[in-house]
Design an enzyme around this catalytic site. Structure first.
Site, PDB file in Angstrom:
ATOM      1  N   TRP A 333      19.080  66.524   6.835  1.00 39.24           N
ATOM      2  CA  TRP A 333      18.542  66.591   5.466  1.00 39.24           C
ATOM      3  C   TRP A 333      19.568  67.146   4.500  1.00 39.24           C
ATOM      4  O   TRP A 333      19.440  67.017   3.299  1.00 39.24           O
ATOM      5  CB  TRP A 333      17.257  67.446   5.436  1.00 39.24           C
ATOM      6  CG  TRP A 333      17.451  68.944   5.597  1.00 39.24           C
ATOM      7  CD1 TRP A 333      18.204  69.574   6.548  1.00 39.24           C
ATOM      8  CD2 TRP A 333      16.901  69.988   4.769  1.00 39.24           C
ATOM      9  NE1 TRP A 333      18.118  70.940   6.392  1.00 39.24           N
ATOM     10  CE2 TRP A 333      17.332  71.232   5.304  1.00 39.24           C
ATOM     11  CE3 TRP A 333      16.056  69.996   3.660  1.00 39.24           C
ATOM     12  CZ2 TRP A 333      16.970  72.457   4.751  1.00 39.24           C
ATOM     13  CZ3 TRP A 333      15.699  71.225   3.117  1.00 39.24           C
ATOM     14  CH2 TRP A 333      16.153  72.436   3.650  1.00 39.24           C
ATOM     15  N   ASP A 334      20.615  67.764   5.042  1.00 40.49           N
ATOM     16  CA  ASP A 334      21.722  68.268   4.223  1.00 40.49           C
ATOM     17  C   ASP A 334      22.165  67.200   3.220  1.00 40.49           C
ATOM     18  O   ASP A 334      22.518  67.494   2.088  1.00 40.49           O
ATOM     19  CB  ASP A 334      22.952  68.590   5.105  1.00 40.49           C
ATOM     20  CG  ASP A 334      22.672  69.547   6.249  1.00 40.49           C
ATOM     21  OD1 ASP A 334      21.559  69.511   6.793  1.00 40.49           O
ATOM     22  OD2 ASP A 334      23.585  70.318   6.607  1.00 40.49           O
ATOM     23  N   GLU A 474      14.343  78.037  10.549  1.00 41.22           N
ATOM     24  CA  GLU A 474      14.252  77.639  11.960  1.00 41.22           C
ATOM     25  C   GLU A 474      14.015  78.812  12.918  1.00 41.22           C
ATOM     26  O   GLU A 474      13.925  78.603  14.132  1.00 41.22           O
ATOM     27  CB  GLU A 474      15.514  76.856  12.358  1.00 41.22           C
ATOM     28  CG  GLU A 474      15.610  75.533  11.613  1.00 41.22           C
ATOM     29  CD  GLU A 474      16.927  74.810  11.834  1.00 41.22           C
ATOM     30  OE1 GLU A 474      17.856  75.426  12.378  1.00 41.22           O
ATOM     31  OE2 GLU A 474      17.009  73.621  11.444  1.00 41.22           O
ATOM     32  N   GLN A 583      16.843  80.907   6.239  1.00 43.35           N
ATOM     33  CA  GLN A 583      17.411  80.315   5.023  1.00 43.35           C
ATOM     34  C   GLN A 583      16.285  80.059   4.033  1.00 43.35           C
ATOM     35  O   GLN A 583      15.110  80.122   4.400  1.00 43.35           O
ATOM     36  CB  GLN A 583      18.107  79.008   5.368  1.00 43.35           C
ATOM     37  CG  GLN A 583      17.178  77.932   5.899  1.00 43.35           C
ATOM     38  CD  GLN A 583      17.920  76.842   6.668  1.00 43.35           C
ATOM     39  OE1 GLN A 583      18.156  76.995   7.857  1.00 43.35           O
ATOM     40  NE2 GLN A 583      18.275  75.774   5.990  1.00 43.35           N
TER      41      GLN A 583
HETATM   42  C1  BGC Z   1      20.253  74.631   9.376  1.00 47.00           C
HETATM   43  C2  BGC Z   1      19.677  73.300   8.982  1.00 47.00           C
HETATM   44  C3  BGC Z   1      20.814  72.330   8.728  1.00 47.00           C
HETATM   45  C4  BGC Z   1      21.735  72.242   9.936  1.00 47.00           C
HETATM   46  C5  BGC Z   1      22.940  71.359   9.663  1.00 47.00           C
HETATM   47  C6  BGC Z   1      21.148  74.443  10.592  1.00 47.00           C
HETATM   48  O1  BGC Z   1      21.725  75.666  10.936  1.00 47.00           O
HETATM   49  O2  BGC Z   1      19.229  75.546   9.679  1.00 47.00           O
HETATM   50  O3  BGC Z   1      18.899  73.435   7.811  1.00 47.00           O
HETATM   51  O4  BGC Z   1      20.294  71.068   8.446  1.00 47.00           O
HETATM   52  O5  BGC Z   1      22.189  73.536  10.254  1.00 47.00           O
HETATM   53  O6  BGC Z   1      23.716  71.847   8.643  1.00 47.00           O
END
Ligand code: BGC
Length: 753
Positions: A333-334, A474, A583
């Protein structure tokens, strides 16, 4: 010199860090910045070339290293790790996309050798890499220059000791003035062809050395003291998918391209490359008056983001770019939430291609949904070249794969599906591209709405609930009714309703609803669900991140620290049992759907969640910074802006070696655009309400809005806006400091408070 970045330290153990910072790329190829005279594990990244990998499903292939050069003088190898370094200078010029290296190396036997090189990964000729280098010894002697294509590169698996080589060599050819190799990925999906040609005007003898590790051109020269010897290595790297019919032509296509570039010569190609970057910066450049530190960090980040923009819709922007193998070259989703807004405003055609990548994978997303027992399309949390779920479900923590770490994001981080629909709508807001919506966008919105309609469950007294998910935070898995997920799902369903209604007025749009068999009844159901989606409770105006969050033990952290290492072990090992958040989560939702909240409410949530956020993900600070700037928390906004701008230059997360933090780069641009410049699209109106950091005097930038190119200079109490180009008849409604006016191409307005 604001576009020049110099690094003057050689340390074998830090090479991988500089390797990322000095990466050059053009969206198709990525060549990391490790010095060419030393061996390196990193080869070439070719955007879109993936292969099956245990645990990670598919990963970007570490293709052969093409940039290496081995030098010997009178039989002695010449390189920084064995010689005394008298001078070591590496300069990345981001204005022109060039990496220059200057060395002076000394050895007792052979005196001083001066070495200078210029490296480019060509902006226009996407398959071309050039290394031009000069050598000047201060003694006469025998110089050997070896120019290899290293075919022994491999990807580290879950531990660096376990390597997976993703290709087999199919052809090795020695030609009069070049060498050629052709490889096939292990799963047989792609063929990669590489040709390399070393040239010099100096008298030399040449032979080709082939081994299992490389195919190399070897030049021998008798050299004079204090004379300069110049070489150019031209490299062409390309690939085809084995399902393409032109398999047989790969070699001849590559060799033709090689001939053409050799004929064009370095100067002409270099000029062409510089003009490519000139065009890119013409739109993307940003000037910040009175803050060179902020400006440099921002431009450095945008340069790396621009280098990673894929050449076509076969693949999208990956989390770590063409820079490295972090996150296995997967798309998250980045891309849609963090990086795409920059592209929608600055390179809208490129943003479109990346959304088409999602459209191209809609069938895989439908299959994904049905495998999981849902309807419509469910996009994977991590996506590679085929659009299937590529998130590992376990990663071993020991050598034999007995102890494993379970990863639930692939199973539960469902918000990505709504994030993609959100990005489709945002693209439409920026561009007004009706055809894109007809050809791709609407189907994404409708099929994702279908997914959410099947993903919810009705519960008496609550309404429609969404259970067992992971939100952006997460740390907390298997949660019910994530505020972020539920509100994004609702938004996605309502987008479906809105665009179904709008389709009634557009013939081409109506065709889409017919094609996918969408009926009034189904859409009414979406509306009914959206109205009754359960929204987690509030306490004193603070939204609960998910059911039960408020009951967890509290813990707070310092606002300016990053990550988990600062936490005591008993907290670090039990994050899910605390209120700590990885985050921006509730705050990320309030950022994305700003219009649904008033500033007082946003402030309450910001004040509550910020001290509970560890920022262990680099995606966190940009969002907090934007909201901080809206709330007038200037110190926080500015501090986070600078951290994001220097995230890789200062290796703030300690993992720069794995690739560039592209989400942060896109987020950084959003801090400037939506935060400090306060630019919003509300309906058809472009609104500007600046909140510049106290130190800044003026920001100047350009962007596209509905096909018109707009120049703006923003000061704290004055905005100058000029419509550089666009359709003559089209007027744009702008609102600056709450004063509304219409502007047309050629117009320039100055608004002040
Ligand atoms: C983050 C996610 C992100 C992923 C890739 C993870 O550490 O929690 O939001 O999409 O890294 O950058």
């Amino acid at each position: 010199m604001k576009y020049h970045f110099n690094f003057n330290r050689y340390d074998q153990y830090e090479e991988a860090f500089y390797g990322t910072l000095l990466t050059l790329g053009n969206g198709h190829l990525g060549i990391r910045g490790e010095i060419e005279l030393e061996p390196s594990l990193y080869g070439t990244t070719i955007a879109g070339v993936y292969d099956y990998a245990p645990y990670f499903y598919r990963e970007i292939v570490n293709a052969p290293r093409v940039i290496g050069i081995n030098l010997f003088f009178n039989g002695e190898p010449i390189n920084p790790s064995t010689h005394k370094i008298q001078k070591y200078e590496r300069e990345l010029d981001i204005k022109n996309g060039v990496l220059k290296t200057t060395l002076r190396l000394y050895s007792q036997h052979n005196g001083v050798i001066q070495y200078e090189s210029t490296r480019i990964v060509h902006g226009k000729r996407k398959n071309l890499v050039i290394l031009k280098f000069k050598i000047r010894p201060n003694k006469s002697g025998n110089l050997t220059v070896i120019s290899p294509i290293n075919i022994n590169t491999a990807n580290p698996l879950y531990r660096p000791e376990i390597l997976v080589r993703h290709y087999t060599v199919k052809k090795q050819r020695t030609l009069d003035e070049a060498v050629y190799v052709e490889l096939e990925t292990t799963d047989g999906k792609y063929r990669i062809g590489i040709a390399s040609s070393l040239i010099t005007d100096s008298e030399h003898s040449r032979f080709v050395n082939k081994s299992v590790n490389c195919i190399a051109e070897v030049f021998n020269l008798e050299v004079e003291e204090d004379e300069e010897y110049e070489f150019i290595k031209y490299i062409i790297v390309d690939f085809i998918s084995n399902s393409d019919s032109e398999t047989l032509n790969l070699e001849s296509r590559i060799l033709n391209d090689l001939r053409a570039v050799r004929k064009a010569g370095f100067e002409a190609l270099y000029e062409e490359h510089r003009s490519y970057w000139k065009e890119m910066w013409k739109i993307a450049d940003i000037k910040i008056k009175r803050d060179e530190e902020a400006e440099r960090g921002l431009l450095f980040s945008l340069f790396h983001l621009m280098q990673s923009i894929p050449v076509d819709s076969r693949i999208s922007l990956t989390a770590k770019g063409i820079h490295g193998f972090g996150y296995r070259g997967h798309v998250f989703w980045d891309t849609e939430i963090y990086a795409l807004p920059f592209l929608m405003a600055v390179f809208p055609e490129k943003a479109k291609e990346m959304l088409i990548y999602r459209y191209n994978n809609l069938n895989a997303a439908k299959e994904n949904a049905s495998t999981n027992g849902y309807e419509g399309a469910q996009f994977p949390w991590e996506s590679a070249d085929d659009g299937y779920e590529a998130t590992p479900s376990v990663i071993p923590t020991d050598m034999i794969g007995k102890d494993v770490l379970r990863i639930y994001t692939g199973k539960e981080e469902h918000h990505v599906t709504a994030d993609i629909a959100y990005a489709v709508e945002l693209y439409y807001k920026f561009t007004g591209d009706i055809d894109f919506m007809a050809d791709y966008g609407l189907e994404i919105i409708f099929e994702t709405a279908r997914f959410w309609a099947s993903r919810v469950r009705y519960e008496k007294n609550k309404g429609y609930v969404i259970e067992k998910v992971i939100g952006p935070d997460e740390y907390h898995e298997h949660v019910n009714n994530s505020f972020f997920t539920n509100l994004m799902a609702k938004y996605n369903l309502l987008l479906g309703v809105k665009y179904f209604e709008l389709s009634k007025e557009h013939e081409k749009w109506r065709d889409v609803t017919r094609k996918i068999g969408l009926t009034e009844k189904e859409v009414e159901k979406w509306e009914g669900i959206a109205e009754k989606i359960y929204i987690p409770r509030q306490r004193d105006g603070v939204w609960e991140e998910f059911d039960g969050y408020f009951e967890l033990p509290d813990y707070t952290v310092d606002l300016y620290g990053l990550g988990e290492h600062r936490l005591p072990p008993e907290i670090r090992e039990n994050l899910s049992r605390t209120k700590l958040v990885k985050q921006a989560d509730v705050i990320a939702l309030q950022y994305l759907l700003k219009e649904q909240f008033d500033m007082e409410n946003i402030k309450k949530n910001f004040n509550y969640y910020l001290p509970r956020t560890t920022h262990a993900s680099s995606l966190s600070m940009p969002i907090y910074a934007i909201i901080a700037s809206w709330l007038g928390y200037d110190d926080i906004a500015y501090n986070y802006f600078l951290k994001c701008a220097y995230i890789d230059l200062h290796n703030l997360y300690g993992n720069t070696q794995d690739g560039f933090h592209l989400a942060t780069a896109g987020g950084l641009w959003q801090i400037l655009f939506r935060g400090f410049c306060g630019i919003e699209i509300t309906g058809d109106v472009l609104e500007i309400h600046p909140h510049l950091p106290p130190k800044w005097e003026e920001v100047a930038l350009r962007f596209y809005f509905r096909g018109s190119l707009i120049d703006i200079n923003i000061q704290k109490k004055r905005v100058m806006l000029r419509v550089v180009s666009g359709e003559k008849v089209k007027k744009i409604k702008i609102r600056v400091f709450d004063i509304e006016t219409l502007v047309a191409p050629g117009d320039k307005v100055v608004m002040e408070v």
